[in-house]
Design an enzyme around this catalytic site. Structure first.
Site, PDB file in Angstrom:
ATOM      1  N   ASP A 246      39.188  34.719  46.435  1.00  0.00           N
ATOM      2  CA  ASP A 246      37.818  34.895  45.975  1.00  0.00           C
ATOM      3  C   ASP A 246      37.174  35.904  46.932  1.00  0.00           C
ATOM      4  O   ASP A 246      37.701  36.180  48.011  1.00  0.00           O
ATOM      5  CB  ASP A 246      37.099  33.542  46.018  1.00  0.00           C
ATOM      6  CG  ASP A 246      35.617  33.651  45.727  1.00  0.00           C
ATOM      7  OD1 ASP A 246      35.256  34.354  44.765  1.00  0.00           O
ATOM      8  OD2 ASP A 246      34.820  33.052  46.467  1.00  0.00           O
TER       9      ASP A 246
ATOM     10  N   ASP B  49      33.113  36.559  47.312  1.00  0.00           N
ATOM     11  CA  ASP B  49      31.848  36.114  47.899  1.00  0.00           C
ATOM     12  C   ASP B  49      32.029  34.803  48.657  1.00  0.00           C
ATOM     13  O   ASP B  49      32.580  33.837  48.128  1.00  0.00           O
ATOM     14  CB  ASP B  49      30.789  35.942  46.810  1.00  0.00           C
ATOM     15  CG  ASP B  49      30.400  37.264  46.181  1.00  0.00           C
ATOM     16  OD1 ASP B  49      29.633  38.008  46.805  1.00  0.00           O
ATOM     17  OD2 ASP B  49      30.894  37.563  45.076  1.00  0.00           O
TER      18      ASP B  49
END
Length: 207
Positions: free
Chosen positions: A8, A10
């Site tokens: 991922d 963020d």
């Protein structure tokens, strides 16, 4: 043996939430950060919350978006972890429910060649408040990983993933090694390993 690592972006590879940073610069920080918090905890539909948050960015200069995207702070230990994975010949990819305007500069800095995310629609250098792209739904990361495993001829136990929020659940289901990094409880409960120290180098110790 792990052959692919999916990150991922963020609050995982990047220290913060891109949309919150953009919103703050556009004077809409308070409105968006609360929605982001609920969305990452799995309390809001990801697609609906993404659309709503991006709508608050309408009228923002796209040039400003690119400037901010190029200066997003990488998570502590990001460079070291990526270099370690590369030394083990592990392929690396980013799946982000955020934006290419943020992940692309980070990919250059980290030497990552493949990333999937969304695009902020703009016209005449101004954001329209609309969005499109590859990771717009809660199940998008899982579907993308299914396709990638098939394309690369990888088994599930040859894949690891690292994430922090509810929209990472779908890719957890397609991974052999699931690492929750400073994560929300909804993701921690499905993880094989939970890292609670805000330093990606900690992952090197457990893989």
């Amino acid at each position: 043996m792990i052959k692919l690592c999916v990150f991922d972006f963020d609050a995982t590879l990047m220290d913060g939430e891109t949309i919150d940073i953009l919103a703050t610069a556009h004077g809409k920080g308070n409105q968006i950060s609360e929605i982001t918090r609920y969305a990452m905890a799995g309390e809001l539909d990801f697609f609906e919350s993404l659309q709503k948050r991006v709508s608050f960015l309408k009228g923002m200069s796209y040039k400003k978006v690119l400037e901010l995207g190029s200066t997003l702070p990488l998570m502590h230990g990001a460079h070291e972890l990526i270099q370690y994975l590369k030394s083990k010949n592990i392929q690396i990819v980013i799946f982000s429910g955020g934006f290419h305007e943020g992940i692309d500069p980070a990919m250059q800095k980290l030497g990552i060649n493949l990333g999937f995310a969304n695009y902020l629609h703009h016209k005449n250098d101004i954001l329209t408040g609309l969005i499109g792209g590859e990771i717009m739904f809660s199940n998008s990361k899982g579907l993308m990983l299914q396709r990638l495993k098939s394309f690369l001829n990888l088994k599930t136990d040859e894949v690891m993933c690292v994430g922090d929020g509810a929209n990472d659940l779908a890719m957890f289901n397609e991974s052999g090694l699931k690492i929750a990094f400073c994560a929300k409880e909804i993701l921690r409960s499905q993880a094989d390993i939970c890292i609670d120290i805000k330093d990606l180098k900690e992952i090197i110790k457990v893989i």
